[in-house]
Design an enzyme around this catalytic site. Structure first.
Site, short mmCIF file in Angstrom:
data_model
loop_
_atom_site.label_atom_id
_atom_site.label_comp_id
_atom_site.label_asym_id
_atom_site.label_seq_id
_atom_site.Cartn_x
_atom_site.Cartn_y
_atom_site.Cartn_z
N GLU A 53 -2.77 9.19 -7.48
CA GLU A 53 -3.30 8.55 -8.70
C GLU A 53 -2.44 8.90 -9.91
O GLU A 53 -2.21 8.07 -10.80
CB GLU A 53 -4.75 9.00 -8.95
CG GLU A 53 -5.78 8.23 -8.14
CD GLU A 53 -5.79 6.73 -8.46
OE1 GLU A 53 -5.77 6.36 -9.65
OE2 GLU A 53 -5.78 5.94 -7.50
N SER A 65 -5.20 2.86 0.37
CA SER A 65 -4.06 3.69 -0.04
C SER A 65 -3.41 4.39 1.15
O SER A 65 -2.23 4.73 1.10
CB SER A 65 -4.52 4.73 -1.05
OG SER A 65 -5.49 5.59 -0.46
N HIS A 66 -4.18 4.65 2.22
CA HIS A 66 -3.66 5.37 3.38
C HIS A 66 -3.58 4.48 4.63
O HIS A 66 -3.40 4.99 5.73
CB HIS A 66 -4.50 6.60 3.68
CG HIS A 66 -4.27 7.71 2.70
ND1 HIS A 66 -4.60 7.61 1.37
CD2 HIS A 66 -3.71 8.94 2.86
CE1 HIS A 66 -4.27 8.75 0.76
NE2 HIS A 66 -3.74 9.56 1.63
#
Lengths: 335, 335
Positions: free
Chosen positions: B189, B47-48
Site C-alpha cells: 500500500e 493483490s496476491h
C-alpha cells in the site's frame, strides 16, 4: 521509598507458601505457586507477585479455586499431554504437564500440553521461560473472561488473552522472551484509574455501545480496546482457540471472573507447545537467535522483549526485591 | 467496471499455469502455484492473485527462484518434517511437506513442518486453510525481508511477518481463519501511494530516523509501523523465530528483496504446526468453535476473521472472478 522492605527471593517464596497453606492450599499445590510468585517479583512484575497472594487465598476460601485439587494427566497421543486441573491452581497442573511435555518434545521433536478446568496462570512468560531453560522453544497461550469485542461489535467475546514465546539460548537461558496481551493496556490499569477516580486516556477502553471513552467506570462496563484494532482481536481469537477450544476449557464468554469471589471456578485453560530446535533447524538455531538479538542490541536504545525482566532478575538474585509494606501487612495478617 | 473480464477459477488456474511454464517453471512446480493463484482470486485478494504471475515469471527468469527445483524432505523426528525448498517456489515445498505433516499430526496428535531456502508463499491463510480442511488445527508463520524496526530503534530487523491460524469446522471447512501481518498496513500500500505520488496517513510508516512521516518515499527508506506499537514488533519477532530461526531459513535482515530482480534467492522460511483437536479437547472442540463463532455473529455487523474471504469464495465458485484486463494483457504477453 520508605514504605518498602527488602526481601530475598527465598523469603518471598516462603512467605507466599505459608500464606497459601494457611488459607487451605495443600503443600503440594502451594509450592509451585509460591515459587512462581518469587520469580515474578524477581522479574519486576509487582502487580502479579505478592500482591496476588491475598487474592489467591481468598479464592481458596470462597471455592473459586480448590486448594487441595489433584490435577489429572492423560496421554491421548504420543505428542499430546492433556491435564485436567480439576478447578485447582494452574501452576501444579502446568508442573505436572511439563514433566511429561519436556521429554515428549525431545523424543518427538514437538509436543503439546492442553490444560482445562484451570485458573489464572499468573505471568504466562514465567512458564514458557522454563521450557526455554530446558533447551526447547516454548509457545504459550492462556485465556481469560471475555473483555474484548469483535470487529464490528461492542459486546466482549474474548479476553485480553496473552500469548508468549520463549527462544532458548545456548547457555540454558531464554534468549528472547515475548509475553504480551491482546489489549492496548492491562485491564488492571483501567481498574486502578477507576479506584483513584482518574480519567483514562482515549484508546484504552470502549463504552458499552463501542464508542471511545475516557471514563474508566464506563470502560469497565464496556470493553477493553484491542491493540492495533482488528489485529488485536485476531491475536485474542488465536489465543482463545488455542487455550480454550483446543483444550476443552471454558470459553471466555462462559468463564467466571478472575477477580472477586463470585461465580465459582473460571475453568479457563492453558496450551503450551514445546519444540526441539535441534531437530528442526539443522544446527542453525542458536546462531540465528544470536544474530537476530545482535541486530537489535547494535542499535543504541533498542531492546528485545524480555530484556527488562532479565536485567531485573539478575539484580533481584543478588540484592533481593523491595516489596510494599502494605502488601506485606495484608499477607502477614493471613498467617 | 468495463476494464475487467470474468474468468472461471479453472481458467485462472490454467492461465497461471501456462505463463509459469512458459517462463521456465517445471509443470510439477507450476501446478500448486497456479492452484493457489486461482484460490487467492476466489478469496478476493487480487493483490496476491494473477497480479503476481508476471512477478513470479520474472523471478524464474532472473534466478531469484529456481523454477525447476526439487524440494527435499527429511524426517528428523516422528513429529518433525523438514523441507529444503532448494530456492524454488514455496508452494511445491509446502505441498510436499503437507503430504507428510497431515498423517504425522493425526498419528502423533501434533507435528511441525519447517521449510528453509524458500520464497514468498503468497497468502499464508491459503495454506493453513488446507490443514483445517483436513480436520486439523493449522498454525502458520512466514518471514519476509526486514522492514520493521525494534522498539527503541529505527533500523528494520524483522519483516511484516504474518501469522495465520485456521480452526476446522465439523463440515470439513475452516470455521475461523485468521491471517494477519505484523505491520499497521501492507508495504504494498505504501509502494502504491509512492507510485501515485500521494501522501500516506500518519501511522503507516516511519522515516529512517524513526520519526513519523506522510511521505511514502521517505517511509520506504525508513521502516513500516508495527501494528499496536511494541506489540506489533512482538508479533513480528514471534514469526521471525518460528519461520526463520526454527527452520534454518534466512533471517529477514539477510534476505534479498521479494520485489525486483536483484539479490538472488531470498531463502526465507515457513513453519506450520498441525494439531489434531480430537486428541487434545476430549470431544469439545467443535462445540466450542461453534459457540465462539455464534457469539460474534449474534452481534449485528460483527464479523470473524475469514468471513469475508469465505463469502467471496462461495460467489467466485458460482460466478467466476472479475479480473483486470491490464493484468490479463501482461500475462497473455508472456505466453
Amino acid at each position: 521509598m520508605s514504605d518498602t522492605r527488602i526481601l530475598s527471593l527465598d523469603e518471598i517464596e516462603e512467605l507466599s507458601f505459608r500464606a497459601l497453606v494457611a488459607a487451605g492450599t495443600s503443600e503440594a499445590n502451594a509450592r509451585p505457586l509460591a515459587r512462581a510468585t518469587a520469580a515474578t517479583e524477581a522479574d519486576g512484575i509487582a502487580s502479579h507477585g505478592l500482591a496476588y497472594i491475598p487474592i489467591y487465598c481468598e479464592h481458596v476460601q470462597c471455592g473459586k479455586v480448590d486448594g487441595t485439587a489433584s490435577p489429572l494427566l492423560s496421554r491421548p497421543k504420543p505428542g499430546v499431554i492433556a491435564v485436567d486441573a480439576a478447578t485447582g491452581f494452574a501452576h501444579p497442573a502446568i508442573d505436572l504437564g511439563f514433566a511429561s511435555l519436556v521429554p515428549a518434545a525431545r523424543a518427538q521433536g514437538v509436543a503439546v500440553l492442553a490444560i482445562r478446568n484451570s485458573y489464572n496462570c499468573g505471568v504466562l512468560g514465567y512458564h514458557t521461560r522454563r521450557l526455554a531453560e530446558a533447551g526447547l522453544l516454548g509457545l504459550g497461550f492462556t485465556n481469560a473472561p471475555a473483555s474484548i469485542a469483535p470487529s464490528g461489535g461492542a459486546t466482549p467475546v474474548v479476553g485480553t488473552n496473552p500469548f508468549s514465546i520463549a527462544a532458548p539460548g545456548p547457555g540454558g537461558e531464554a534468549a528472547i522472551l515475548i509475553d504480551q496481551s491482546a489489549s492496548t493496556i492491562a485491564k488492571s490499569e483501567v481498574m486502578k484509574h477507576a479506584r483513584e477516580g482518574r480519567p483514562i486516556p482515549e484508546g484504552w477502553a470502549l463504552a458499552p455501545d463501542g464508542s471511545p471513552t475516557t471514563d474508566p467506570e464506563v470502560g469497565l462496563k464496556g470493553s477493553m480496546a484491542p491493540s492495533g484494532g482488528y489485529k488485536g482481536v485476531g491475536v485474542a481469537l488465536m489465543v482463545e482457540i488455542m487455550a480454550a477450544a483446543l483444550t476443552g476449557a471454558s470459553l471466555g464468554i462462559n468463564a467466571s471472573p478472575f477477580s472477586g469471589t463470585l461465580g465459582g471456578p473460571p475453568r479457563t485453560g492453558q496450551c503450551f507447545i514445546a519444540i526441539d530446535p535441534a531437530s528442526t533447524a539443522a544446527g542453525a538455531f542458536d546462531a540465528a537467535i544470536a544474530e537476530l538479538a545482535g541486530a537489535v542490541h547494535a542499535q543504541g536504545g533498542a531492546r528485545l522483549p524480555g530484556d527488562g525482566r532479565r536485567a531485573k532478575r539478575a539484580a533481584a538474585g543478588r540484592a533481593g526485591v523491595a516489596v510494599s509494606e502494605a502488601t506485606l501487612a495484608r499477607i502477614e495478617a493471613l498467617l
